[in-house]
Each structure stands twice: as structure tokens, then as C-alpha cells.
Design a protein around this motif. Sequence first.
Motif, PDB file in Angstrom:
ATOM      1  N   THR A 117      32.929  25.225  50.997  1.00 26.10           N
ATOM      2  CA  THR A 117      32.116  26.419  50.804  1.00 26.10           C
ATOM      3  C   THR A 117      32.879  27.382  49.903  1.00 26.10           C
ATOM      4  O   THR A 117      33.961  27.845  50.246  1.00 26.10           O
ATOM      5  N   LEU A 118      32.313  27.621  48.738  1.00 27.36           N
ATOM      6  CA  LEU A 118      32.983  28.504  47.796  1.00 27.36           C
ATOM      7  C   LEU A 118      32.543  29.941  48.036  1.00 27.36           C
ATOM      8  O   LEU A 118      31.392  30.178  48.402  1.00 27.36           O
ATOM      9  N   PRO A 119      33.453  30.880  47.865  1.00 30.04           N
ATOM     10  CA  PRO A 119      33.033  32.279  47.964  1.00 30.04           C
ATOM     11  C   PRO A 119      32.077  32.608  46.824  1.00 30.04           C
ATOM     12  O   PRO A 119      32.208  32.085  45.720  1.00 30.04           O
ATOM     13  N   ALA A 120      31.099  33.402  47.079  1.00 33.16           N
ATOM     14  CA  ALA A 120      30.105  33.715  46.053  1.00 33.16           C
ATOM     15  C   ALA A 120      29.992  35.225  45.892  1.00 33.16           C
ATOM     16  O   ALA A 120      28.992  35.839  46.266  1.00 33.16           O
ATOM     17  N   ARG A 121      31.043  35.811  45.396  1.00 33.50           N
ATOM     18  CA  ARG A 121      30.984  37.241  45.098  1.00 33.50           C
ATOM     19  C   ARG A 121      31.098  37.392  43.595  1.00 33.50           C
ATOM     20  O   ARG A 121      32.180  37.507  43.039  1.00 33.50           O
ATOM     21  N   ALA A 122      29.969  37.324  42.919  1.00 33.59           N
ATOM     22  CA  ALA A 122      30.006  37.409  41.467  1.00 33.59           C
ATOM     23  C   ALA A 122      30.408  38.811  41.041  1.00 33.59           C
ATOM     24  O   ALA A 122      30.255  39.782  41.788  1.00 33.59           O
ATOM     25  N   ASN A 123      30.955  38.875  39.836  1.00 40.14           N
ATOM     26  CA  ASN A 123      31.330  40.169  39.293  1.00 40.14           C
ATOM     27  C   ASN A 123      30.087  41.037  39.167  1.00 40.14           C
ATOM     28  O   ASN A 123      29.018  40.551  38.825  1.00 40.14           O
ATOM     29  N   PRO A 124      30.231  42.317  39.425  1.00 37.57           N
ATOM     30  CA  PRO A 124      29.092  43.207  39.176  1.00 37.57           C
ATOM     31  C   PRO A 124      28.803  43.276  37.687  1.00 37.57           C
ATOM     32  O   PRO A 124      29.717  43.284  36.871  1.00 37.57           O
ATOM     33  N   ARG A 125      27.531  43.210  37.354  1.00 41.07           N
ATOM     34  CA  ARG A 125      27.160  43.275  35.922  1.00 41.07           C
ATOM     35  C   ARG A 125      26.510  44.605  35.631  1.00 41.07           C
ATOM     36  O   ARG A 125      25.654  45.032  36.384  1.00 41.07           O
ATOM     37  N   PRO A 126      26.830  45.257  34.521  1.00 37.64           N
ATOM     38  CA  PRO A 126      27.887  44.861  33.617  1.00 37.64           C
ATOM     39  C   PRO A 126      29.258  45.278  34.144  1.00 37.64           C
ATOM     40  O   PRO A 126      29.381  46.317  34.778  1.00 37.64           O
ATOM     41  N   VAL A 127      30.250  44.469  33.853  1.00 32.57           N
ATOM     42  CA  VAL A 127      31.605  44.811  34.262  1.00 32.57           C
ATOM     43  C   VAL A 127      32.423  45.055  32.998  1.00 32.57           C
ATOM     44  O   VAL A 127      32.371  44.280  32.054  1.00 32.57           O
ATOM     45  N   ALA A 128      33.141  46.145  32.963  1.00 32.27           N
ATOM     46  CA  ALA A 128      33.972  46.458  31.795  1.00 32.27           C
ATOM     47  C   ALA A 128      35.308  45.737  31.957  1.00 32.27           C
ATOM     48  O   ALA A 128      36.333  46.328  32.275  1.00 32.27           O
ATOM     49  N   ALA A 129      35.258  44.408  31.754  1.00 31.05           N
ATOM     50  CA  ALA A 129      36.423  43.588  32.095  1.00 31.05           C
ATOM     51  C   ALA A 129      37.628  43.937  31.250  1.00 31.05           C
ATOM     52  O   ALA A 129      38.756  43.987  31.749  1.00 31.05           O
ATOM     53  N   THR A 130      37.408  44.178  29.956  1.00 34.38           N
ATOM     54  CA  THR A 130      38.552  44.424  29.087  1.00 34.38           C
ATOM     55  C   THR A 130      39.240  45.737  29.444  1.00 34.38           C
ATOM     56  O   THR A 130      40.470  45.794  29.517  1.00 34.38           O
ATOM     57  N   ALA A 131      38.446  46.768  29.693  1.00 30.33           N
ATOM     58  CA  ALA A 131      39.042  48.053  30.068  1.00 30.33           C
ATOM     59  C   ALA A 131      39.774  47.940  31.398  1.00 30.33           C
ATOM     60  O   ALA A 131      40.896  48.434  31.553  1.00 30.33           O
ATOM     61  N   GLN A 132      39.154  47.212  32.349  1.00 37.56           N
ATOM     62  CA  GLN A 132      39.828  47.019  33.647  1.00 37.56           C
ATOM     63  C   GLN A 132      41.140  46.275  33.479  1.00 37.56           C
ATOM     64  O   GLN A 132      42.154  46.615  34.095  1.00 37.56           O
ATOM     65  N   LEU A 133      41.109  45.250  32.619  1.00 39.00           N
ATOM     66  CA  LEU A 133      42.323  44.467  32.424  1.00 39.00           C
ATOM     67  C   LEU A 133      43.406  45.323  31.788  1.00 39.00           C
ATOM     68  O   LEU A 133      44.576  45.250  32.169  1.00 39.00           O
TER      69      LEU A 133
END
Lengths: 189, 101
Positions: A117-133
Motif C-alpha cells: 500500500t503506497l502512501p497517496a498524498r499528492a503534492n498540492p497543485r499548484p506547488v511552487a516547487a522551485t521556490a520551496q527547494l
Amino acid sequence: MNAPSWTTVLFWFFAAGGVITGYRVFRADSMVRAAFFLLASFAATGGLLVLLGAEFLGMVLILMMAGEMLVMAIIMVMYMMNPAGLNPMFMVHQHRTSVIAAVASFLALAVLPFVITLPARANPRPVAATAQLGTELLGDSMLVFQTAGVTLLATIVGTVALTSRRGRYGDAEEGSKEPPLEEEAMESP
Amino acid sequence: MNLQAVLVVAAALFAIGVYGALSQQSLVMLIMGLEMMINAGILAAVGFWSLAAGGNPQGEMLVIMFMTVMAVEMALGFSLITNVYRIRRADITEKLRRLRE
């Protein structure tokens, strides 16, 4: 059933492209061509990363691999016999074992996602991935980032130390011997 | 595009990498196999980050470490190949039966 969305189409395009070019790496007659097939495989993986929302990492992967594969192609031309691919090339050993190991690892890894059973917590969209990183890189994970940088610096120093001809312990080729011109006999250890 | 599909693609890339790393005689092709295995690791990690970790940026840090390992592995591998070639004039694994001669 509705029509597949363009992300699905692109996903399977990149996935199939990555796997097929990855397979062609070890089936190409020319090693330079193999390097470019590997670059294509990495570019497809970079496309998958972008589709998954990691735009920065995908682009970094593609740019890094473009440089690496050019270096690899140059190394091929420098050292390898038959870089141009004029003759068919099939330089493998323990072929059966390798195929069995590859199929076994594929089956093991591909069955696993369906039985657990895989966890299924998808990233919230839209996610500012680059800024977060970026915030993470220069914030909480700065030590990790710095460690990676120091590791790369140590690699540069180690690479230069390994490949310089004259080092602290004398000439790099001291004690080496030229190979005989004829095919040397393979003795068993 | 779900997590299972991403992981299956990553498994395929990893299997091709295993095949290459085990079967190739040429040292550079062997490194290509290793790179492809790390590539599969990157893909699986980003898949988990994107579809199972809820947007935690530390997942991307893990991928950056993967990329560092990839660069280190390739640079050191090539310098070792250069050394081996210089000393033994060998570019395939079969010529490296003995560690010292």
C-alpha cells in the motif's frame, strides 16, 4: 472513458522513450552513439521529472547529463577501439547471468508497487516547487547542500590526484609495462 | 500518471542498468549502466516526492544528493579508467584479472 489528458500522453511518451533509448545504449554498435542514446534516456527522464512537478531538478538533470555525455563521448573516442561503429559491436560477458539478473530485478521492483500500500498524498497543485527547494537549500538543509559541495570539491582534488602523471609518490607510469603486441594469453588466476 | 506507473518505469530503467553494469566488458559502458541505475533511483524518488510526500522539499534534497553521487561516481570512474589505461593499456574488464603485477 474519457480521452487521455496531455500529461498522460506525454508521460507515456517520455517513459517509452527513456526505456527504449536506455535499451539501445547497450545495443548500439558505436560507443559514441551509446553515449548519445544514454543522453536521450536521461533527457526523457528529465521530461518525466518536469511532468511530476520537479521542474528545477528535471532541467538540472538534462543540463548536467548533456555535459557528462559529451565528456563520455570524448573519453570513448580517446580510449576505445572501434568508436565509429563501423563494425558490429557486441562486447559482453556473462550474458545469461546479466539477463537473468536484470529480469529478476525488474520483476521484483515492478511487482512491489502493486502488492504494497503506497502512501497517496499528492503534492498540492499548484506547488511552487522551485521556490520551496531554494528556501530549503539555503535554509534547513544548508548543511546537506554544503556537504554535497565539499564532496564535489574532494572529487575534483581526488580526480586530479589520480590522473596527474607525476605525483607525490613518483611517476605515475613507473613500474608499468607496455603490453605485448600479440594477444596476451588469458591465464586463469 | 500515478505512482505505480512511475515506479514501473523506474524499475525498467534500473533493470536495464543492472544488465549493462553486469554484462558490459568495456569499462565506460559499465559506468553507463551504473548511471542508469542511479537515474532510475532519481525517477523513483521524484515520483514519491511528487505523488506521495505531500510536497515536502526535503524529498528534492534527496534527489540532489543522488545527482551528486552520480557526478562523483562518473568523475572518479573516468579518472580510474584513465589510470588503468595508462598503466595497463586496458579498456575492458577482462584484462584486469590481477590487481597487482
